[in-house]
Design a protein around this motif. Structure first.
Motif, short mmCIF file in Angstrom:
data_model
loop_
_atom_site.label_atom_id
_atom_site.label_comp_id
_atom_site.label_asym_id
_atom_site.label_seq_id
_atom_site.Cartn_x
_atom_site.Cartn_y
_atom_site.Cartn_z
N LEU A 163 0.80 -1.22 0.00
CA LEU A 163 0.00 0.00 0.00
C LEU A 163 0.84 1.28 0.00
N SER A 164 1.80 1.39 0.89
CA SER A 164 2.52 2.65 1.09
C SER A 164 3.99 2.54 0.70
N SER A 165 4.64 3.69 0.70
CA SER A 165 6.09 3.73 0.52
C SER A 165 6.76 3.39 1.85
N PRO A 166 7.96 2.83 1.83
CA PRO A 166 8.60 2.40 3.08
C PRO A 166 9.05 3.55 3.98
N GLU A 167 9.15 4.78 3.43
CA GLU A 167 9.69 5.89 4.21
C GLU A 167 8.68 6.51 5.16
N VAL A 168 7.38 6.20 5.00
CA VAL A 168 6.35 6.89 5.76
C VAL A 168 6.12 6.20 7.10
N ILE A 169 6.40 6.92 8.20
CA ILE A 169 6.17 6.40 9.54
C ILE A 169 5.47 7.47 10.37
N GLY A 170 4.85 7.05 11.46
CA GLY A 170 4.16 7.99 12.33
C GLY A 170 5.12 8.93 13.02
N ARG A 171 4.63 10.14 13.26
CA ARG A 171 5.44 11.14 13.94
C ARG A 171 4.72 11.59 15.21
N SER A 172 4.92 12.84 15.62
CA SER A 172 4.35 13.31 16.87
C SER A 172 2.85 13.59 16.73
N ASN A 173 2.18 13.73 17.88
CA ASN A 173 0.76 14.08 17.87
C ASN A 173 0.52 15.38 17.14
N ARG A 174 1.41 16.36 17.35
CA ARG A 174 1.24 17.66 16.71
C ARG A 174 1.29 17.53 15.19
N GLU A 175 2.22 16.72 14.68
CA GLU A 175 2.33 16.52 13.24
C GLU A 175 1.08 15.81 12.71
N ASN A 176 0.59 14.82 13.43
CA ASN A 176 -0.60 14.10 13.00
C ASN A 176 -1.83 14.99 13.00
N ASP A 177 -1.95 15.86 13.99
CA ASP A 177 -3.08 16.79 14.04
C ASP A 177 -3.08 17.71 12.83
N ARG A 178 -1.91 18.16 12.45
CA ARG A 178 -1.80 19.05 11.29
C ARG A 178 -2.20 18.33 10.01
N LEU A 179 -1.72 17.10 9.83
CA LEU A 179 -2.10 16.33 8.64
C LEU A 179 -3.59 16.02 8.63
N GLN A 180 -4.16 15.75 9.82
CA GLN A 180 -5.59 15.48 9.90
C GLN A 180 -6.40 16.68 9.40
N LYS A 181 -6.00 17.87 9.79
CA LYS A 181 -6.70 19.09 9.34
C LYS A 181 -6.60 19.25 7.82
N ILE A 182 -5.44 18.92 7.28
CA ILE A 182 -5.23 19.01 5.82
C ILE A 182 -6.14 18.02 5.11
N PHE A 183 -6.15 16.76 5.58
CA PHE A 183 -6.99 15.73 4.96
C PHE A 183 -8.46 16.11 5.03
N ASP A 184 -8.89 16.57 6.21
CA ASP A 184 -10.30 16.95 6.38
C ASP A 184 -10.70 18.05 5.41
N TYR A 185 -9.82 19.03 5.25
CA TYR A 185 -10.13 20.15 4.36
C TYR A 185 -10.24 19.67 2.90
N VAL A 186 -9.31 18.83 2.49
CA VAL A 186 -9.33 18.34 1.11
C VAL A 186 -10.58 17.51 0.84
N LEU A 187 -10.93 16.63 1.77
CA LEU A 187 -12.11 15.78 1.58
C LEU A 187 -13.40 16.59 1.54
N ALA A 188 -13.41 17.74 2.21
CA ALA A 188 -14.60 18.58 2.21
C ALA A 188 -14.66 19.52 1.01
N ASN A 189 -13.52 19.73 0.34
CA ASN A 189 -13.46 20.77 -0.69
C ASN A 189 -12.88 20.34 -2.03
#
Length: 281
Positions: A163-189
């Motif tokens: 499914l994914s590229s090998p370089e992608v791993i989880g980071r800090s909560n702050r980084e995940n929160d930022r990506l979540q906001k980006i994903f939410d915005y894209v899915l809504a718009n």
């Protein structure tokens, strides 16, 4: 709900977690954890985000996700119910050195591949689904033997895709929160034009910094990510409806047919008309 490093409670007298999750507990936003996760979709459909991978999911699909691999299974808004059978376990759930014995080498290789996320074919998924149902009703050593039988089946399967590229791993909560906001915005718009300046503002960055950040975190350009979402939506429309291709183009957020055909081929490897014909046979 903010995304986070998920901490899973381990039941007493058990070395792993197995359960059935139904809406609203089916969906946990963009997150990761140190455990392996085997997830079987039993209700609903939607989009899966695994590392830098985006695709649709539906009932009966089976994925194995390695530790620290960020993921999010987002149920479609029109779906009243979402549900899954999930097993979480750590690599050392059988003991620190158990995977080093010769008999476990196929499973050790399976674990290594799962770090990029594995999506299994229909036959394997059906066989494993029956075993997962059995596991949920077992206790003690029978429960453990069921999990080993599942891992054996997965390790011997040849019908899977990464499914994914090998370089992608989880980071800090702050980084995940930022990506979540980006994903939410894209899915809504995604059906309208998304300005780089606006998405950068949401991420609290300059446009140039945002572009570097998104590429670094997801291993793809932001524009490519948006086009993946749009093409995914277009695929659904082409399969389920009798809409004209020009209508699907506009309804999916593409401003002209030339760009729609180009981006669709890039993601699906077929033209929109070829895709529709293939999936209506």
């Amino acid at each position: 709900m903010k995304s986070h490093i998920q901490k899973l409670p381990l039941p007493e007298q058990s070395s792993f977690v197995a359960d059935r999750y139904i809406t609203p507990y089916f969906e946990t936003p963009w997150h990761y954890h140190p455990e392996y996760e085997l997830v079987l979709i039993i209700h609903g459909k939607g989009r899966r985000f695994v590392g830098d991978h985006v695709s649709d999911y539906c009932e009966g699909e089976l994925d194995l996700l390695g530790p620290s691999l960020p993921h999010w299974y987002r149920k479609d808004e029109g779906e009243k119910q979402g549900g899954s059978l999930v097993i979480h376990f750590r690599e050392e759930f059988l003991g620190k050195d158990f995977l080093q014995i010769p008999e476990m080498q196929k499973i050790l290789l399976l674990f290594e591949k799962s770090k990029m996320g594995l999506h299994f074919g229909a036959k394997t998924a059906a066989n494993v689904a029956a075993k997962m149902e059995t596991l949920l009703s077992c206790t003690g050593i029978d429960r453990l033997m069921c999990l080993l039988a599942i891992l054996k089946e997965l390790s011997e399967s040849t019908e899977y895709s990464m499914l994914s590229s090998p370089e992608v791993i989880g980071r800090s909560n702050r980084e995940n929160d930022r990506l979540q906001k980006i994903f939410d915005y894209v899915l809504a718009n995604f059906k309208q034009e998304i300005q780089l300046q606006e998405i950068a503002r949401i991420a609290m960055m300059s446009p140039s910094s945002f572009s570097r950040y998104f590429k670094n975190r997801t291993k793809k350009n932001f524009s490519h990510f948006v086009n993946q979402i749009r093409v995914s939506h277009a695929c659904r429309q082409l399969i389920k409806g009798n809409f004209s291709i020009s209508y699907v183009c506009q309804e999916s957020g593409f401003n002209n047919m030339t760009n729609f055909n180009k981006q669709f081929r890039k993601v699906v490897k077929l033209s929109p008309s070829q895709f529709r014909q293939k999936h209506r046979v």
